[in-house]
Write an enzyme that holds these catalytic residues in place. Sequence first.
Site, PDB file in Angstrom:
ATOM      1  N   HIS A  34      20.383  32.149  75.310  1.00  0.00           N
ATOM      2  CA  HIS A  34      19.544  32.424  74.150  1.00  0.00           C
ATOM      3  C   HIS A  34      18.349  31.482  74.067  1.00  0.00           C
ATOM      4  O   HIS A  34      17.245  31.891  73.712  1.00  0.00           O
ATOM      5  CB  HIS A  34      20.383  32.309  72.876  1.00  0.00           C
ATOM      6  CG  HIS A  34      19.661  32.676  71.626  1.00  0.00           C
ATOM      7  ND1 HIS A  34      19.353  33.969  71.286  1.00  0.00           N
ATOM      8  CD2 HIS A  34      19.165  31.905  70.615  1.00  0.00           C
ATOM      9  CE1 HIS A  34      18.705  33.991  70.140  1.00  0.00           C
ATOM     10  NE2 HIS A  34      18.583  32.746  69.703  1.00  0.00           N
ATOM     11  N   HIS A  97      17.879  39.199  65.997  1.00  0.00           N
ATOM     12  CA  HIS A  97      19.066  38.679  65.319  1.00  0.00           C
ATOM     13  C   HIS A  97      20.163  39.720  65.473  1.00  0.00           C
ATOM     14  O   HIS A  97      20.661  40.288  64.500  1.00  0.00           O
ATOM     15  CB  HIS A  97      18.771  38.365  63.852  1.00  0.00           C
ATOM     16  CG  HIS A  97      18.994  36.935  63.511  1.00  0.00           C
ATOM     17  ND1 HIS A  97      19.544  36.506  62.337  1.00  0.00           N
ATOM     18  CD2 HIS A  97      18.766  35.799  64.224  1.00  0.00           C
ATOM     19  CE1 HIS A  97      19.624  35.184  62.324  1.00  0.00           C
ATOM     20  NE2 HIS A  97      19.155  34.728  63.460  1.00  0.00           N
TER      21      HIS A  97
END
Length: 729
Positions: A34, A97
Amino acid sequence: MSLPESDLDLITAELGREPTPAESVLFENLWSEHCAYRSSRPLLSAFESEGTQVVIGPGDDAAVVAVPLPDSSSTAVDKRTGDDYSETYITFGIESHNHPSYVDPYDGAATGVGGIVRDTMSMGAYPIALTDSLYFGPFDREHSQYLFDGVVEGISNYGNSIGVPTVGGSVEFHEGYIGNPLVNVACVGLTNGERMITAEAQAAGNKLVLIGNATGRDGLGGASFASEDLSEDAETEDRPAVQVGDPYTEKLLIEANEQLLDESLVESARDLGAAGLGGASSELVAKGGFGAKIDLNRVHQREPNMKALEILLAESQERMCYEVTPENVDRVKTIAERFDLGCSVIGEVQDGNYVCTFDGEVVVDVAPVFLADGAPMNDLDATEPQQPETDIPDRSLAEAFEAVVSAPNTASKAWVYRQYDHEVGTRTAMKPGDDAAIIALRETAGGEDDISGAGTGLAISAGAVPNWTATAPFAGAQAVALENATNLASKGALPLAAVDCLNGGNPEKPDVYGGFKAIVDGLATMCETLSTPVVGGNVSLYNDSVSGPIPPTPTLAMVGTRSGYNAPPASFAGEGELLLLGEPADSLGGSEYLAQFGGTDRFPTLPSDPSGVIESIAAVANLETTLATHDVSNGGLAVTLAEMVTETTGATVTVDSQIDCFGETPGRVVVETTDPEAVKTAVGETLSVTQLGAATNEGLLSLTVGDEEVSYDHDAIGALRRTITAAFE
């Protein structure tokens, strides 16, 4: 998660010792997929990110792009370069998200909005517009509707509360998102060379000041959580990794940030997002070539007895880390107090290592560049995707029209955007529901807003079509870029810059990584062809679950500019002839028609001169004789025409075949004009122009395809297009 053995060996060799527990979790998160893009960074060099308009490209919290205004007379000085500037700057960024929005759709989506807004603020900009691109499993599944409802509510409540309009985006439903929805949010901000700051530390001896909410234990390990497949029990087991948003504190933080910028009190800034304080502060100083000394006990905390690694890694929301000169610290504290925000002077920039202490002991002591940028890249196998064979089902025109027009992917999204305040800020000149939103950028010599419409219109489009990229990842990604550019051009704007959110499944699977590689290459190729720099973006991998990987999904957000902000609408005026700009569709690959009825087909042929197509469409949109423009995309021409019908206007249209009617070749626009010859002159040899029929002053669509004919009035079309709204009534 824990550090892989190979990473641990590398870290131990670099440090000359075993890492401390706090260092271990820092590396685990900052070296996660990430944060470090270990599987994707080797591919991202395919993107062209430079251009005369690009002030700051990839690598910061958001990109900065120059937008000259026609009446600007500013002669102020850019405090970073010392140069004069006479331009307005926009900031542009996008974030995902995804995992948090599956576990907790409301807070997951809300904090996604909050994070991208703070990325905007950290560049010295005021946020002026949001877009959201949302992807869920099949709409008829109860869980998909639960996630959809929660995500939209989270976005609307957060965006509305902070006063930033959500002006556009997309919603797609596909079986590949059953176990892993996607929530991709983009933000545009407004600044200039005098106010702009970056996330690059400026000088040793400057203080690091943390402003905003107190630090709690929410969002612990969010970066590592986003770097692994969702498990079957993720909704319960991973809930602590999801942050909880507070939009009212965010609004105070936005206004405090403006005050800090007005008084030139900030040297650099970073939003506390992935990996929390540890990520923000280490990346800030590493980018400037410095280190830092931080006392974690000074961090204002919401919960008692927090440990060092919790303070470092918590992703509690509404927090910013500022670099401030010593003489300005007291004034910064005063402003924070005025806006009722927590404020802690947690340390200072220094030469050397990134050092954190807790209870008088050193818990982190590492080289900041090694921590922030030292993760080794992955070398993964990739299997090249193949296009499907042709197997097209035969359906009557009436059955096909009604199924495609009422499909959740093509049905009205009014239920979504009516929950968003898209007018706050008084800049929204073209609202959601059209091809692109238009934001008014207004400036006059006296500094007053110009309301005459003579300023610059900033057009915004965002989205992707998973049916396209699941069918043909490379060509489908090319089509996504061309489609977003067509949305801008149909409103008379030419592309200025783009940011991407590249979503994929588990990259360790060769077929998944092959599809991901193909969407990167396809998006990069088309954006370069369109001379549109990709100035920033986000990568989200491991979007995989027990139900399988998501389709490779290259969300693109693109901005363009036009003179003025009064653009032709996407609804019939009822007074002109109808023309189709662009080559007729030659296949049904990736179409909603095939999604409804099964079957396969190769992906449509894309235009040979995409730049010429976009320039020609924009030229036609800007003709005074152009009454309406609407691009042809999801659902093909059938859906475009259905969307253009109003209570008092409609059309009579004839096309040759169902491929013409339902094919989704991008780069095509329906135009209503009072002067067809002017349209043909404007496009020259670049685009083919096909006569479709004529607009009428009745709310009725009469459509003839080959030897079949259907007619639907405005009410009947409205009933077909209410699929989503009806489900939530």
